[in-house]
Design a protein around this motif. Structure first.
Motif, PDB file in Angstrom:
ATOM      1  N   LEU A  12       0.817  -1.210   0.000  1.00  0.00           N
ATOM      2  CA  LEU A  12       0.000   0.000   0.000  1.00  0.00           C
ATOM      3  C   LEU A  12       0.855   1.265   0.000  1.00  0.00           C
ATOM      4  O   LEU A  12       0.518   2.245  -0.670  1.00  0.00           O
ATOM      5  N   VAL A  13       1.958   1.236   0.715  1.00  0.00           N
ATOM      6  CA  VAL A  13       2.864   2.393   0.728  1.00  0.00           C
ATOM      7  C   VAL A  13       3.474   2.601  -0.651  1.00  0.00           C
ATOM      8  O   VAL A  13       3.534   3.732  -1.152  1.00  0.00           O
ATOM      9  N   ILE A  14       3.910   1.536  -1.290  1.00  0.00           N
ATOM     10  CA  ILE A  14       4.495   1.644  -2.636  1.00  0.00           C
ATOM     11  C   ILE A  14       3.466   2.175  -3.620  1.00  0.00           C
ATOM     12  O   ILE A  14       3.766   3.063  -4.435  1.00  0.00           O
ATOM     13  N   ILE A  15       2.245   1.681  -3.561  1.00  0.00           N
ATOM     14  CA  ILE A  15       1.182   2.172  -4.443  1.00  0.00           C
ATOM     15  C   ILE A  15       0.930   3.652  -4.184  1.00  0.00           C
ATOM     16  O   ILE A  15       0.777   4.443  -5.123  1.00  0.00           O
ATOM     17  N   GLY A  16       0.901   4.065  -2.923  1.00  0.00           N
ATOM     18  CA  GLY A  16       0.695   5.473  -2.581  1.00  0.00           C
ATOM     19  C   GLY A  16       1.811   6.365  -3.090  1.00  0.00           C
ATOM     20  O   GLY A  16       1.569   7.457  -3.611  1.00  0.00           O
ATOM     21  N   VAL A  17       3.038   5.905  -2.968  1.00  0.00           N
ATOM     22  CA  VAL A  17       4.186   6.684  -3.444  1.00  0.00           C
ATOM     23  C   VAL A  17       4.133   6.835  -4.963  1.00  0.00           C
ATOM     24  O   VAL A  17       4.349   7.924  -5.498  1.00  0.00           O
ATOM     25  N   LEU A  18       3.833   5.760  -5.661  1.00  0.00           N
ATOM     26  CA  LEU A  18       3.733   5.830  -7.124  1.00  0.00           C
ATOM     27  C   LEU A  18       2.580   6.729  -7.557  1.00  0.00           C
ATOM     28  O   LEU A  18       2.720   7.513  -8.510  1.00  0.00           O
ATOM     29  N   TRP A  19       1.438   6.617  -6.874  1.00  0.00           N
ATOM     30  CA  TRP A  19       0.269   7.458  -7.165  1.00  0.00           C
ATOM     31  C   TRP A  19       0.647   8.937  -7.037  1.00  0.00           C
ATOM     32  O   TRP A  19       0.383   9.743  -7.924  1.00  0.00           O
ATOM     33  N   GLU A  20       1.276   9.296  -5.936  1.00  0.00           N
ATOM     34  CA  GLU A  20       1.686  10.682  -5.689  1.00  0.00           C
ATOM     35  C   GLU A  20       2.694  11.144  -6.726  1.00  0.00           C
ATOM     36  O   GLU A  20       2.605  12.268  -7.240  1.00  0.00           O
ATOM     37  N   ALA A  21       3.664  10.308  -7.055  1.00  0.00           N
ATOM     38  CA  ALA A  21       4.718  10.690  -7.994  1.00  0.00           C
ATOM     39  C   ALA A  21       4.163  10.978  -9.387  1.00  0.00           C
ATOM     40  O   ALA A  21       4.562  11.950 -10.028  1.00  0.00           O
ATOM     41  N   VAL A  22       3.243  10.153  -9.837  1.00  0.00           N
ATOM     42  CA  VAL A  22       2.657  10.356 -11.176  1.00  0.00           C
ATOM     43  C   VAL A  22       1.877  11.664 -11.224  1.00  0.00           C
ATOM     44  O   VAL A  22       2.093  12.499 -12.118  1.00  0.00           O
TER      45      VAL A  22
END
Length: 65
Positions: A12-22
């Motif tokens: 979930l943290v990795i998905i959140g980081v990728l979501w924010e970065a995009v």
């Protein structure tokens, strides 16, 4: 069950980081191209899980005619 919980949180943290970065990348690019320096700085500093970049893209990044 403990390692499964850790894997779920990590995912979930990795998905959140990728979501924010995009979203942040798109919003920063648009702010720079439109000359919105205040928005660029604000978007660069504030982490909002993609909410602020989405608001900027949808409502404030329209180019003036």
């Amino acid at each position: 069950p403990f390692p499964v919980w850790n894997a779920l949180v990590f995912t979930l943290v990795i998905i959140g980081v990728l979501w924010e970065a995009v979203w942040k990348g798109i919003a920063l690019w648009r702010a720079a191209r439109n000359g919105h320096q205040i928005w660029f700085i604000f978007l660069l500093i504030v982490n909002s899980v993609g909410i602020l970049p989405i608001i900027y893209i949808l409502f404030f990044s329209k180019k003036k005619a």
